[in-house]
Every structure is written in structure tokens, then in C-alpha cells.
Design a protein around this motif. Structure first.
Motif, PDB file in Angstrom:
ATOM      1  N   UNK A  15       0.850  -1.196   0.000  1.00  0.00           N
ATOM      2  CA  UNK A  15       0.000   0.000   0.000  1.00  0.00           C
ATOM      3  C   UNK A  15       0.885   1.244   0.000  1.00  0.00           C
ATOM      4  N   UNK A  16       0.458   2.225  -0.741  1.00  0.00           N
ATOM      5  CA  UNK A  16       1.249   3.454  -0.866  1.00  0.00           C
ATOM      6  C   UNK A  16       2.108   3.458  -2.118  1.00  0.00           C
TER       7      UNK A  16
ATOM      8  N   UNK B  98     -15.694  -8.361   0.809  1.00  0.00           N
ATOM      9  CA  UNK B  98     -14.309  -8.026   1.176  1.00  0.00           C
ATOM     10  C   UNK B  98     -13.701  -9.122   2.041  1.00  0.00           C
TER      11      UNK B  98
ATOM     12  N   UNK C  47      -9.997  -9.880   4.361  1.00  0.00           N
ATOM     13  CA  UNK C  47      -8.691  -9.433   4.869  1.00  0.00           C
ATOM     14  C   UNK C  47      -8.014 -10.675   5.410  1.00  0.00           C
ATOM     15  N   UNK C  48      -6.755 -10.839   5.073  1.00  0.00           N
ATOM     16  CA  UNK C  48      -6.079 -12.067   5.519  1.00  0.00           C
ATOM     17  C   UNK C  48      -4.605 -11.824   5.756  1.00  0.00           C
ATOM     18  N   UNK C  49      -4.137 -12.473   6.803  1.00  0.00           N
ATOM     19  CA  UNK C  49      -2.736 -12.424   7.223  1.00  0.00           C
ATOM     20  C   UNK C  49      -2.112 -13.709   6.699  1.00  0.00           C
TER      21      UNK C  49
ATOM     22  N   UNK D  33       5.125 -11.363   6.061  1.00  0.00           N
ATOM     23  CA  UNK D  33       3.776 -11.768   6.490  1.00  0.00           C
ATOM     24  C   UNK D  33       2.828 -10.578   6.394  1.00  0.00           C
TER      25      UNK D  33
ATOM     26  N   UNK E  36      -0.705  -8.315   5.612  1.00  0.00           N
ATOM     27  CA  UNK E  36      -2.160  -8.453   5.675  1.00  0.00           C
ATOM     28  C   UNK E  36      -2.695  -7.882   4.362  1.00  0.00           C
TER      29      UNK E  36
ATOM     30  N   UNK F 157      -5.871  -7.008   1.736  1.00  0.00           N
ATOM     31  CA  UNK F 157      -7.292  -6.688   1.690  1.00  0.00           C
ATOM     32  C   UNK F 157      -7.748  -6.878   0.244  1.00  0.00           C
TER      33      UNK F 157
ATOM     34  N   UNK G 181      -5.051  -4.912  -1.965  1.00  0.00           N
ATOM     35  CA  UNK G 181      -4.104  -3.981  -1.337  1.00  0.00           C
ATOM     36  C   UNK G 181      -3.331  -4.787  -0.302  1.00  0.00           C
TER      37      UNK G 181
ATOM     38  N   UNK H  14      -0.950  -4.803   2.808  1.00  0.00           N
ATOM     39  CA  UNK H  14      -0.498  -3.905   3.875  1.00  0.00           C
ATOM     40  C   UNK H  14       0.731  -4.507   4.544  1.00  0.00           C
ATOM     41  N   UNK H  15       1.882  -3.925   4.275  1.00  0.00           N
ATOM     42  CA  UNK H  15       3.149  -4.319   4.890  1.00  0.00           C
ATOM     43  C   UNK H  15       4.157  -3.225   4.574  1.00  0.00           C
ATOM     44  N   UNK H  16       5.261  -3.253   5.279  1.00  0.00           N
ATOM     45  CA  UNK H  16       6.313  -2.259   5.074  1.00  0.00           C
ATOM     46  C   UNK H  16       7.649  -2.979   5.001  1.00  0.00           C
TER      47      UNK H  16
ATOM     48  N   UNK I 213      10.194  -2.921   6.715  1.00  0.00           N
ATOM     49  CA  UNK I 213      10.724  -3.444   7.989  1.00  0.00           C
ATOM     50  C   UNK I 213      10.063  -4.745   8.427  1.00  0.00           C
ATOM     51  N   UNK I 214       8.998  -5.175   7.721  1.00  0.00           N
ATOM     52  CA  UNK I 214       8.366  -6.455   8.048  1.00  0.00           C
ATOM     53  C   UNK I 214       9.101  -7.640   7.421  1.00  0.00           C
TER      54      UNK I 214
ATOM     55  N   UNK J 102       1.637   2.650  13.511  1.00  0.00           N
ATOM     56  CA  UNK J 102       1.409   1.495  14.402  1.00  0.00           C
ATOM     57  C   UNK J 102       1.159   1.950  15.839  1.00  0.00           C
TER      58      UNK J 102
ATOM     59  N   UNK K  77     -17.797  -4.773   7.470  1.00  0.00           N
ATOM     60  CA  UNK K  77     -17.814  -4.415   6.046  1.00  0.00           C
ATOM     61  C   UNK K  77     -19.085  -4.966   5.416  1.00  0.00           C
TER      62      UNK K  77
ATOM     63  N   UNK L 202      -0.009  -4.443  10.701  1.00  0.00           N
ATOM     64  CA  UNK L 202       0.837  -4.139   9.550  1.00  0.00           C
ATOM     65  C   UNK L 202       0.442  -2.751   9.073  1.00  0.00           C
ATOM     66  N   UNK L 203       1.395  -2.052   8.474  1.00  0.00           N
ATOM     67  CA  UNK L 203       1.042  -0.766   7.889  1.00  0.00           C
ATOM     68  C   UNK L 203       1.947  -0.470   6.715  1.00  0.00           C
ATOM     69  N   UNK L 204       1.471   0.403   5.864  1.00  0.00           N
ATOM     70  CA  UNK L 204       2.226   0.858   4.712  1.00  0.00           C
ATOM     71  C   UNK L 204       1.571   2.145   4.255  1.00  0.00           C
ATOM     72  N   UNK L 205       2.377   3.125   3.865  1.00  0.00           N
ATOM     73  CA  UNK L 205       1.798   4.410   3.502  1.00  0.00           C
ATOM     74  C   UNK L 205       0.966   4.925   4.657  1.00  0.00           C
TER      75      UNK L 205
ATOM     76  N   UNK M 170     -10.313  -8.247  11.560  1.00  0.00           N
ATOM     77  CA  UNK M 170      -9.184  -7.521  10.973  1.00  0.00           C
ATOM     78  C   UNK M 170      -9.732  -6.181  10.517  1.00  0.00           C
TER      79      UNK M 170
ATOM     80  N   UNK N 289     -13.313  -5.979   9.078  1.00  0.00           N
ATOM     81  CA  UNK N 289     -13.592  -7.179   8.293  1.00  0.00           C
ATOM     82  C   UNK N 289     -13.828  -8.351   9.244  1.00  0.00           C
TER      83      UNK N 289
END
Lengths: 126, 126
Positions: A41-42, A77, A79-81, A96, A98, A100, A113, A115-117, A119-120, B9, B41, B72-75, B98, B115
Motif C-alpha cells: 500500500x502506498x 471483502x 482481509x487475511x494475514x 507476512x 495483511x 485486503x 491492497x 499492507x506491509x512495510x 521493515x516487516x 502502528x 464491512x 501491519x502498515x504501509x503508507x 481484521x 472485516x
């Protein structure tokens, strides 16, 4: 008729199995013709099956496996890890995210989408 | 400047702590004035802080705790798996959604989508 919760979760399991053992063409075929993909994402959004296949083609030459850790869904929708383990020549890389995802009534993926960065990402000697 | 991964986070951790021990007004104050909330959702989208506070007010009279399982995050987007345990008079109800959240540059929540589906709710004797 809208897909059931079980149908959506089965579609996610199918996606994970295809990421694990399929080709980029097989993965892209799970997406709608005009689907969008934003991973991570981003970053720039890929639009359409051709761009999406190109995105996954980076994995074609890598021995990688994917496993589902947790999945939730509601409406159309999910969402899954999940865990992707890539076996590179000199190291194993684990991430790992998540994800969407949205689906249409035929259980085709209409958007993803991830979602991770950076640093993960966990890299270790194999 | 866009928030860092750590800032996003930390904001999620702050949200979870406020859901766990704060009032609906305190939770709503974490949202932007024109934020949207879709929980679960597929349900009707709440728009604006007043509707959002009303949504959380259902929790005000319930002894509930929230704990973060994975984030998790991004952007400017975060996705997180968490557990809400509600202690009702005759039973304990657990749900582990989630959530997907977006933030503005001031770390105010601009949107939330939760979700999960009714079949994810686990009810047991307390």
C-alpha cells in the motif's frame, strides 16, 4: 447473488494456493480484467490483468511458498494475514502481510491492497 | 510529512487502548470530523464523528477489553488483527476482526473498515 462468507474464504485459500504453486499467468487469471493491485500500500497502483501478471512474474523464478495464517471476510471483502517464504540462493526471506481483497459475484478478485512495510521483511541464512 | 510506519502502528495501539478503556466520545475523538466507519464491512457506512460516536456508544455500558494481535502498515494505511472480549452478564463474547484504517498526516483516523462476519463471534459461558 452475493458470495457467502465461506465462498469468499475459499477464494482466498485458492489465491494463496495459486501464489504458492502457480505461475504469474495463473495468479493473474484470478483477477478481473480491470482489477487493481497495490502492493505494498502506498506504492503505484497496477491496473488491469496485464500489469498484474507482470507484477507477479517477479515470483516466477523464485522458489516461494505461501500459507494462510488468518482470514476474515464480510460482504464482498476479505482481509487475511499470510506468510510468504522465498528461498533465494543465499538466504530465506519471509514476509507476512495483511492483504485486503474485494471480489465480484463470480469470486473474481476486483482489488487487492497488501499492507506491509519494508521493515516487516525477515531475512535469514537458509 | 507523511507519518512513519512506527507512528501509524503507535496510533493503532492508541486506538486499541482507547477502545479497551475509553468512552465512546474518547474513541470518536481519534477520528477526523468527516471520517467514515464501516463495521462490519458490507453494512451501512457511518459518516462523521457524531455517527461514529453513536456507533461506539453501544460499548459504553459493556465491560469489554481489546488487545492487538497483529498489525501491519504501509503508507497511510494500517491493517490489524485484534481481539475484543465483552463480558456480558451471562456470557463472554469474543470477536477477532481484521480492521483496515487510513490516517491523515496528523494521525487522525480518516476511515475504518472492520472485516469480520457474524460466524466469527465466539460466545461462551463466563
Amino acid at each position: 447473488m452475493s458470495p457467502s462468507t465461506k465462498q469468499i474464504r475459499d477464494a482466498v485459500a485458492g489465491y494463496i494456493a495459486t501464489v504458492s504453486s502457480g505461475t504469474s499467468a495463473e495468479i493473474a487469471a484470478l483477477y478481473a480484467e480491470d482489477a487493481t493491485l497495490e502492493d505494498p500500500v502506498g506504492s503505484e497502483i497496477k491496473v488491469g490483468r496485464a500489469q498484474i501478471e507482470k507484477f507477479y512474474s517477479a515470483l516466477d523464478s523464485i522458489d516461494s511458498t505461501a500459507e494462510l495464517l488468518t482470514v476474515r471476510s464480510g460482504g464482498s471483502t476479505a482481509a487475511f494475514h499470510f506468510r510468504v517464504t522465498s528461498h533465494l540462493p543465499d538466504q530465506t526471506v519471509v514476509v507476512e502481510p495483511i492483504d485486503v481483497m474485494t471480489f465480484d459475484d463470480d469470486l473474481t478478485i476486483t482489488s487487492m491492497r497488501a499492507v506491509w512495510a519494508p521493515e516487516d521483511v525477515i531475512a535469514g541464512q537458509r
